[in-house]
Structure formats: C-alpha cells, structure tokens
Design a protein around this motif. Structure first.
Motif, PDB file in Angstrom:
ATOM      1  N   UNK A  86       0.853  -1.190   0.000  1.00  0.00           N
ATOM      2  CA  UNK A  86       0.000   0.000   0.000  1.00  0.00           C
ATOM      3  C   UNK A  86       0.891   1.243   0.000  1.00  0.00           C
ATOM      4  N   UNK A  87       0.830   2.014  -1.085  1.00  0.00           N
ATOM      5  CA  UNK A  87       1.616   3.240  -1.230  1.00  0.00           C
ATOM      6  C   UNK A  87       0.723   4.421  -0.868  1.00  0.00           C
ATOM      7  N   UNK A  88       1.014   5.094   0.256  1.00  0.00           N
ATOM      8  CA  UNK A  88       0.193   6.195   0.718  1.00  0.00           C
ATOM      9  C   UNK A  88       0.453   7.438  -0.130  1.00  0.00           C
ATOM     10  N   UNK A  89      -0.584   8.230  -0.280  1.00  0.00           N
ATOM     11  CA  UNK A  89      -0.487   9.487  -1.008  1.00  0.00           C
ATOM     12  C   UNK A  89       0.142  10.539  -0.090  1.00  0.00           C
ATOM     13  N   UNK A  90       1.288  11.104  -0.451  1.00  0.00           N
ATOM     14  CA  UNK A  90       1.938  12.084   0.429  1.00  0.00           C
ATOM     15  C   UNK A  90       1.066  13.301   0.708  1.00  0.00           C
ATOM     16  N   UNK A  91       0.160  13.611  -0.229  1.00  0.00           N
ATOM     17  CA  UNK A  91      -0.694  14.783  -0.027  1.00  0.00           C
ATOM     18  C   UNK A  91      -1.748  14.548   1.036  1.00  0.00           C
ATOM     19  N   UNK A  92      -2.077  13.265   1.305  1.00  0.00           N
ATOM     20  CA  UNK A  92      -3.101  12.993   2.311  1.00  0.00           C
ATOM     21  C   UNK A  92      -2.603  13.238   3.719  1.00  0.00           C
ATOM     22  N   UNK A  93      -1.277  13.331   3.898  1.00  0.00           N
ATOM     23  CA  UNK A  93      -0.686  13.571   5.211  1.00  0.00           C
ATOM     24  C   UNK A  93       0.144  14.852   5.146  1.00  0.00           C
ATOM     25  N   UNK A  94      -0.205  15.767   6.013  1.00  0.00           N
ATOM     26  CA  UNK A  94       0.576  17.000   6.055  1.00  0.00           C
ATOM     27  C   UNK A  94       1.910  16.780   6.734  1.00  0.00           C
ATOM     28  N   UNK A  95       2.043  15.766   7.548  1.00  0.00           N
ATOM     29  CA  UNK A  95       3.303  15.434   8.188  1.00  0.00           C
ATOM     30  C   UNK A  95       3.359  13.943   8.409  1.00  0.00           C
TER      31      UNK A  95
END
Length: 758
Positions: free
Chosen positions: A516-525
């Motif tokens: 599962x590759x998380x979207x960097x934009x979904x997490x601000x940090x």
C-alpha cells in the motif's frame, strides 16, 4: 401295423369302441321300433293317428324340418320316410340360428364385445358343425334310397323363418317336430307343446299341410283348407284279407328281427376279430345266394336277412317294397352305420398320434396366447397409469401457471408502489447531498484545528514517537526492494486504489504481499503515518489483516496478501465469482463482530475503525474474513469527561454514523452502525442505499423471505430473521439505542455460527 403290439392294441380298442357305439345305436333303434310298433288302445282316435300315412297320391316334394339335435330330430325324418314311400324328393329344411353369446378363453361374451375376426371364426365353427349334422340326415336318406336335398336358412327367429320359407318356396307338405325334445312326449299328447309349432299352426299359409311328430308318433296335423283333413292311409283301402295277411307277416318279421337285434346286442360284450367279421359276412351272403338259386320262391326273404346280418362293408339296400316292415329301415341303418364306424376305426390309430401332437401344439399356442394377453393387460395398465400421471402433471402445471399469473398481477400492483419509493429515494439523495456539503464544510474547519493540535504535539513528543516506532514488531524494507517487488509499480499489478493511496500486488522474499503506497498529499506530516504504523504493529487477531513491514522513507505499508478479494466483490459477484452461501455469510458476520470487539477493547486505549464497509473486509483462501484499512483509525482515550473529536472519516457516507454529520464525533457505536449495514447486506444481497427502510417494511409485513438473497441458498427463516433484526437494531439513528456487541450481538451470532458448521 400288425407287427407293432402297441398299434394292435390301439386297433383292438378302436374296434371295441365301434362295437359299443353300434350296440348303443342298436338299443336306440330298438326303442324306436318299440315305439313305432302299433299298440292296442281303447281310444280309436289315438289308433287312427298312429296308423296315419302321408297322402302319397301326388308326387310333389316333401319338406322335413330338422334341427341341430340329431338324436331328437332323426325320428321325425324316419317317420316321414316310413309314411311317404312314393315321394320322389325329400327336402331337408334346417334353420340355422347364429349364437349371440360366444365362448372364448373360458368365458362367454356377447358379439358386440368381440372383433369381426373372432365372430367370423366362431361362425365358421358353427357352420362346420351344422354341415356335419346335415350329412347325418342325408346319410339316412341315402340308406333309404330316396332322392334328398338340403335347404338351409340362416335366421334368428325360427318360426318366422319357417313361415317365410313356406311362402317363398311354395311348400305344401311339411313334417316337423311337435316338441323341443323327445322327453316332452307323453302318452296323452294331442297338440304341440313347443312355441314354434304353435306359431306355425296359427300363422303358416293355409295352403301348407303340416304333420307334427314327437318320438316317432304323429301328434296332430294341420291340413290345407282345400283338402280333406287327416287323409286315411293307403293301407285302409286294402281288403280285410290283405290287411290280415300283412299284419301276420308284420308280426312274424318283427319277432325275427327282434331276435336278431338281441343276438347282436349279446355279441357286443365279446371283442371279435376284424378278419373273422369280414369272413362271416361274406359267408352269410354266399349262403343266401345258394339258397336263392335252389329255391327262388322261398329264398327271397332269407337273402334279405342274410344281407342285413352281413358285414357293414358289403351291405346293399333293397328297394323297399310296400309289404316290407317299417323297422327294416332302422336295421339297415344300423348295419351301414356300423360299417362306417369300422372303417374309421382302422384310421384312428394313425390319427391318434397326430391328434395328440396337434393338441400339444394347440396347448402351447394357448399358453403363449395367455402369456401374451397377460403382458398386454400389464402394458395397458402401465399405459393407463402413465396417462393418469401425465394428467396429474398437467394439472400441477396448470396450477403453477395460475400462480405465476397471480404473481404477475402482484408485480403489476406493486409497480406503482415502487415508483413512489424511487421518488422518495431521489428526495432522500438530495437531502443527503445537502448534508454531505455541510459535513465537508465542517470537516475543513475541523481539519484546521487538527493541524494546529498536531504541530503542538509534534514539538512535545517527536523524540518519544521515534523511540516507540523503532521498537515496534515489524520489518523495514527499502524503496528499491519494494520497487523491484512491483516491477517498478507496474499498473497491471495495481489491485486497488483509495483516498490514501494505491495498492499493488508483489513478491518479497518469495512471499506474495499487498503493498500500500500512501499518497503524500493525504498527510501534512509524518505523524499520521507513524500513528497508523504504531497501531497496526500492536494489533494481532485472526480476523485482522497482518502488517508485515514498512518503508518509512516512502510512506509504504506491506500487508499479507488475501487471494479472494473483498466482501464487496463477492456480494456483487465481481468477475463472475460464485456467490457466498448463507453458512459462510453467517460465519463472516460473527468474525467481523469478534474483530470489532477486539479493537474496541484494546488497552490502554480503544481503537475505532471509522471506515468499516464490505470493501475493507478481505477474504483469504478459506473465505475467512479480515478487517483492513485502518487509515482513519484513531486512539480514543477512555475517560469519564473527555473524548477526541475527529472529522476525517473517509468511508462511504452510507456506512457512516448519522450522528457523525451533526457532531463530527467518532465513537465505538459508530462502528456498530456500519456493522449493522453490513449485516443487512449479507442477508439481502441488496445495495446499501435504502436497505434499512426496505428490511424494516419487510419485517413489519412478514415478507422477509421475499427479499432474502436466494443466491446464498435456502436460508433458514429463523436465522435470517435473527440476523436482519440485529442489523436493524445496530442501525438505530441514536447511538444510545444501539446494542452492545459483546452482550447483545456476539451472544447470538457465535452460537449460530457453531450450529451452522457442526
């Protein structure tokens, strides 16, 4: 033939039968002679009737009515031959009445019940028997040396047939029986006792003279109106001297003939040899010829007697003279009949074996015919039963067709109701869209507050978080290793995509995994990512998806791979997959409940899933369910006064707790609401939108069986009803009205699962 002892014995037995038959025939003739002998009677009328002769002044034809009973009717013919000597031609009149009842296979059947071939076969047998009887009558006339003919009429009414024959053939003289049999004769009988003679007396043409005979005696006459009644016999016209001489001669001949009859009867008891019979017959004829040559005047009578006593094969009938006694005809008939029977006896031994063989063949054919008839009866019974079964099936199909018509009528009636429901659903969708826009506005405002809180938290606990993460129980993978496992994240290996990122299928260290590759934009940090990893690393349950490793530098999670996809895919039969049975669905409901209880009871802080829906319930190779996607899970600090407020639920809004849209709060009861929607989908197989109202109406109307998913098999009604009722309770609008998973739900689902798989 003579050398064979068995054939010789059969011939001897045949000759014995011939002699016995001849003896019986002699006794019958003797009885008839006794009856024919004039008796003295005080009644002059009876004496006149018995001595009456047919008027032979004319030489027209004399008709004699004979029946099929030869023993009773031959006395009528003998009387006619005795009383009418100058008649040129005798016509034997016989009325043949075909039988209406025919005997076949031991039973009697009316002709209307038989086929044409069966009737014709029996009719031919009757005609053969009738022709045989008529030949016996013709044989008597042949012995008497008179010209005779047969006239056979086939009719049902005997009297009417005789009357029609009298009219058609112009019969003026007719001799017939007065009774149905000789046993009906009595001494004082003066008129016919049978029905047919009585009808002829009344209805026959007046031009016909009829003589009625019974047992060799004239009972009465029916004379032509144009003739003298009861004409006197020709003997009455003779002189008294002639009559006296004739009577004396008659008595002497009667005595001699009676003695010869008795001599023949006494010889019956001994079985003579065939050769001696022929030799004695020839010698008696030669002796008679010698006496005739020496004394022509006196040997005339002796030659007649010698010829009468000779063998039946050499018997020659003398032309009857007027002074010859009446019983002489009977004696000649006996001798001729004996000769005929002796000829047949020679052939009987040869015909016996043929007859036995023919009887055996006939018996075999009869047995085969009976077997064939039995099989035919069985086949007819089977055909009849088959027709009854087919008729029953047709009736059942007719009933089913009527039921289908009724169902169609119901569907047509509910069509309008469905249209109203669709309209209501559209209105509800508009309302939900409005609420959703309001929720998005609220979520944006809450997200700002969350970001501020996270910044403050990062400053105070960044060091602690790093130390805790380093001590978690999972493996760390490099980005290059994960890139190699997914062939540089090939699109063909992508198996899913969500709000937080994409999911790929790959192989790491010979193990099939889900990356599962998380979207960097979904997490601000990085705090969101580290929080999810920390939670998942501590959770171990059979029905929770196992975290195998992580790539911290690229925000990538590595999970175990489940080959049967998600519950959403199986409920919708994606890619032609087989539907889940009701037993599997019952087990999955208990497994999800168990996993939720585990999350909610986590210590020191409860875990709220927050995005519970069928797409996040994965199935392994044995269709065992496991919860996944804890991307919005949060730790809820259990306290009496405070709890966390979150607005970042990224699940489908249909599965989201309705109170979340107004309060923005996620609690354990929020997962209970989502679990209730999943239960209703497992029972009905219907989409989530509007399913709560649909199931509620079906339960109120008692029509739950109509909306149960039939692709799951034959749901037990009690179990389907329990699961649907639990689902509705979990979907209560207010959280406080929803059941407790441990106390109210698992206590029902767990026993149901155990009973299903035992």
């Amino acid at each position: 033939m003579a050398d064979d002892p068995e054939s010789e014995r059969q011939l001897q037995r045949s000759i014995t039968n011939v002699v016995e038959n001849s003896s019986g025939y002699l006794r019958e003739i003797e009885d008839e002679l006794a009856i024919a002998t004039p008796r003295r009677s005080s009644s002059s009328a009876l004496s006149r009737i018995n001595s009456l002769k047919i008027n032979d002044g004319t030489e027209e034809n004399l008709y004699v009515a004979v029946g099929k009973d030869y023993r009773n009717c031959k006395s009528v013919l003998i009387w006619a031959l005795r009383k009418s000597r100058r008649t040129k031609k005798f016509v034997l009149l016989h009325v043949h009445r075909p039988s209406q009842m025919i005997r076949i296979m031991g039973g009697w059947f009316h002709v209307s019940q038989l086929t044409t071939d069966q009737i014709e076969t029996y009719r031919n047998q009757e005609r053969e028997k009738m022709n045989k009887t008529m030949k016996e009558y013709m044989f008597i006339c042949e012995i008497a040396k008179v010209h005779s003919e047969m006239l056979v009429i086939e009719a049902d009414d005997l009297a009417k047939a005789l009357i029609d024959a009298i009219s058609e053939h112009g019969i003026t003289r007719l001799v017939m029986g007065a009774a149905s049999g000789d046993n009906d004769y009595t001494k004082g009988l003066r008129s016919p006792v049978s029905k047919t003679p009585c009808i002829l007396i009344k209805e026959a043409p007046s031009s016909c003279n009829i003589w009625f005979i019974c047992k060799g005696n004239l009972i009465c006459t029916r004379e032509d109106n144009n003739m003298d009644a009861n004409p006197l016999p020709s003997s009455s016209l003779e002189s008294p001297r002639a009559r006296t001489g004739q009577s004396r001669l008659q008595r002497s001949r009667s005595a001699s003939q009676s003695s010869s009859v008795f001599e023949q009867r006494e010889s019956v008891g001994k079985l003579p040899d065939v050769k001696s019979i022929k030799r004695n017959s020839v010698m008696s004829v030669l002796d008679a010829k010698e006496r005739e040559e020496s004394d022509p005047l006196s040997s005339k009578h002796d030659s007649t007697m010698a010829k009468t006593e000779s063998s039946s094969e050499l018997v020659q009938w003398e032309e009857p003279r007027p002074e010859e006694d009446d019983w002489n005809i009977h004696l000649k008939m006996v001798v001729a009949q004996a000769a005929k029977l002796m000829k047949g006896a020679k052939k009987e031994s040869q015909m016996r074996s043929q007859a036995e063989r023919a009887a055996y063949d006939a018996n075999q054919k009869a047995s085969a015919l009976e077997s064939s008839i039995a099989r035919e009866i069985i086949l007819r019974e089977e055909a009849r039963q088959s027709i009854v079964d087919e008729k029953s099936k047709f009736e059942n199909m007719k009933i089913q067709f009527q039921q289908v018509l009724k169902e169609l009528e119901k569907i047509e009636n509910t069509n309008s109701t469905m249209k109203e429901k669709i309209t209501e659903s559209v209105d509800r969708m508009k309302t939900l869209e409005t609420n959703l826009s309001m929720a998005e506005t609220l979520m944006k405002s809450m997200q700002k507050e969350r970001d501020n809180a996270i910044r403050e938290l990062e400053k105070s606990s960044s060091i602690n978080s790093s130390s805790k993460n380093s001590s978690n129980n999972f493996m760390e993978f490099s980005y290059e290793e994960l890139e190699q496992a997914t062939c540089r994240f090939e699109k063909s290996l992508k198996i899913g995509e969500g709000v937080f990122g994409c999911i790929y299928k790959g192989y790491i260290r010979h193990t099939k995994v889900a990356i599962k590759v998380l979207n960097p934009e979904s997490l601000q940090n990085r705090s969101d990512f580290l929080q999810e990893v920390g939670i998942l690393s501590r959770l171990r349950h059979p029905n929770l998806l196992t975290l195998m490793g992580v790539c911290p530098e690229s925000l990538i999670l590595v999970y175990e791979f489940l080959s049967n996809g998600s519950l959403e895919d199986r409920l919708s039969c994606k890619d032609g997959t087989a539907p889940l049975s009701w037993q599997i669905r019952t087990r999955i409901s208990a497994e999800i409940c168990s996993s939720l209880i585990f999350l909610h009871s986590n210590k020191p802080s409860a875990v709220i899933h927050g995005d519970l829906r069928p797409a996040n319930v994965l199935l392994d190779v044995n269709l065992v369910s496991k919860l996944s996607d804890f991307s919005i899970s949060r730790l809820l600090i259990q306290s009496a006064a405070s709890h966390y407020n979150w607005s970042d639920s990224k699940g489908m809004f249909v599965y989201v707790d309705p109170e979340f849209f107004s309060t923005g709060e996620l609690r354990a009861h929020s997962d209970v609401y989502s679990f209730g929607i999943i239960l209703l989908r497992l029972v009905t197989g219907q989409p989530a939108l509007g399913i709560v109202k649909q199931v509620q109406e079906a339960l109120e109307k008692g029509k739950l069986q109509e909306i149960v998913d039939i692709s799951a098999g034959d749901w037990p009604y009690k179990k389907a009803h329990l699961i649907a009722t639990l689902g509705l309770k979990c979907c209560e609008m207010k959280r406080r009205n929803r059941p407790d998973l441990v106390r109210d739900v698992l206590t029902i689902l767990e026993p149901m699962k155990l009973s299903t798989f035992t």
